[in-house]
Scaffold this active site. Structure first.
Site, PDB file in Angstrom:
ATOM      1  N   GLY A  46       0.833  -1.197   0.000  1.00 38.50           N
ATOM      2  CA  GLY A  46       0.000   0.000   0.000  1.00 38.50           C
ATOM      3  C   GLY A  46       0.863   1.240   0.000  1.00 38.50           C
ATOM      4  N   GLN A  51       2.969  10.085   1.245  1.00 39.13           N
ATOM      5  CA  GLN A  51       4.272   9.415   1.196  1.00 39.13           C
ATOM      6  C   GLN A  51       5.076   9.818  -0.046  1.00 39.13           C
ATOM      7  OE1 GLN A  51       2.504   5.312   2.130  1.00 39.13           O
ATOM      8  NE2 GLN A  51       4.541   5.224   3.037  1.00 39.13           N
ATOM      9  N   CYS A  88       6.263  -0.088   6.889  1.00 37.52           N
ATOM     10  CA  CYS A  88       5.849   1.065   6.092  1.00 37.52           C
ATOM     11  C   CYS A  88       6.992   1.439   5.157  1.00 37.52           C
ATOM     12  CB  CYS A  88       5.515   2.227   7.022  1.00 37.52           C
ATOM     13  SG  CYS A  88       5.005   3.734   6.170  1.00 37.52           S
ATOM     14  N   LEU A  89       6.670   1.756   3.910  1.00 40.64           N
ATOM     15  CA  LEU A  89       7.711   2.144   2.952  1.00 40.64           C
ATOM     16  C   LEU A  89       8.435   3.423   3.392  1.00 40.64           C
ATOM     17  CD1 LEU A  89       5.980   1.360  -0.464  1.00 40.64           C
ATOM     18  CD2 LEU A  89       7.871   0.127   0.592  1.00 40.64           C
ATOM     19  N   HIS A 130      -3.903   1.105   7.764  1.00 36.25           N
ATOM     20  CA  HIS A 130      -2.587   1.746   7.745  1.00 36.25           C
ATOM     21  C   HIS A 130      -2.565   2.920   6.764  1.00 36.25           C
ATOM     22  CE1 HIS A 130       2.015   1.399   7.720  1.00 36.25           C
ATOM     23  NE2 HIS A 130       1.753   2.185   6.681  1.00 36.25           N
ATOM     24  N   GLU A 131      -3.093   2.694   5.559  1.00 37.20           N
ATOM     25  CA  GLU A 131      -3.041   3.750   4.533  1.00 37.20           C
ATOM     26  C   GLU A 131      -4.000   4.886   4.870  1.00 37.20           C
ATOM     27  OE1 GLU A 131      -0.530   3.600   2.790  1.00 37.20           O
ATOM     28  OE2 GLU A 131      -0.106   1.478   3.070  1.00 37.20           O
ATOM     29  N   HIS A 134      -2.399   7.240   7.228  1.00 33.73           N
ATOM     30  CA  HIS A 134      -1.448   8.170   6.598  1.00 33.73           C
ATOM     31  C   HIS A 134      -2.137   9.472   6.185  1.00 33.73           C
ATOM     32  CE1 HIS A 134       2.474   6.312   6.175  1.00 33.73           C
ATOM     33  NE2 HIS A 134       1.980   5.194   5.689  1.00 33.73           N
TER      34      HIS A 134
HETATM   35 NI    NI Z   1       2.905   3.388   5.482  1.00 39.84          NI
END
Ligand code: NI
Length: 157
Positions: A46, A51, A88-89, A130-131, A134
């Site tokens: 995701g 981000q 998380c990226l 999670h997304e 963000h």
């Molecule tokens: Ni993330």
């Protein structure tokens, strides 16, 4: 399509509350295409627009079955709870345990502005939560119960 630079934890973009999307135009479609490519390049499941430095309520998710694009997503139902590893990226190479709902339903718009409802379980429910977090400037580390560490065999424990 193009790969965009992923903002890393500490970047102020990751702490902003994002604004809703109002225009479903070519610019949005390019953002969605770039976000998907950037997510796949990073082997993530995701990615949220902040981000990549775009403070709009846009999310892409692919837990292995298909790509979902969620614009202005709102979680409308949730049930159960699972404590599992999450990463998380924007925090590369780190994982922690986070409690998330076992199942969620999210209402969102597609790239053309049409409303739909997506239901997810397990990893999919986790990715949706999670997304969506963000988009309100929340990171999984705000919710983590403990961070994981790699043992001598390389397993995350
Ligand atoms: Ni993330």
């Amino acid at each position: 399509m193009a790969i965009r630079e992923i903002r890393i934890e500490g970047d102020e973009c990751l702490r902003k509350v994002c604004r809703s999307v109002e225009k479903f135009d070519e610019r949005l479609h390019t953002l969605l295409d770039d976000m998907a490519e950037t997510m796949y390049e990073g082997n993530g499941v995701g990615l949220a627009a902040p981000q990549v430095g775009v403070l709009r309520r846009v999310v892409v998710i692919d837990c292995g079955d298909q790509l979902y694009e969620l614009i202005n997503p709102v979680i409308i139902a949730q049930a159960g709870e699972i404590d599992d590893a999450e990463g998380c990226l924007s925090s590369p190479g780190e994982y922690g345990m986070v409690k998330r709902p076992e199942k969620v339903a999210v209402k969102a718009l597609d790239r053309n502005g049409n409303e739909y409802i997506l239901e997810g379980e397990g990893l999919m429910a986790r990715a949706i939560c999670h997304e969506c977090d963000h988009l309100d400037g929340r990171l999984y580390k705000d919710l983590v119960s403990r961070m994981l560490h790699q043992d001598a065999d390389g397993n995350w424990v």
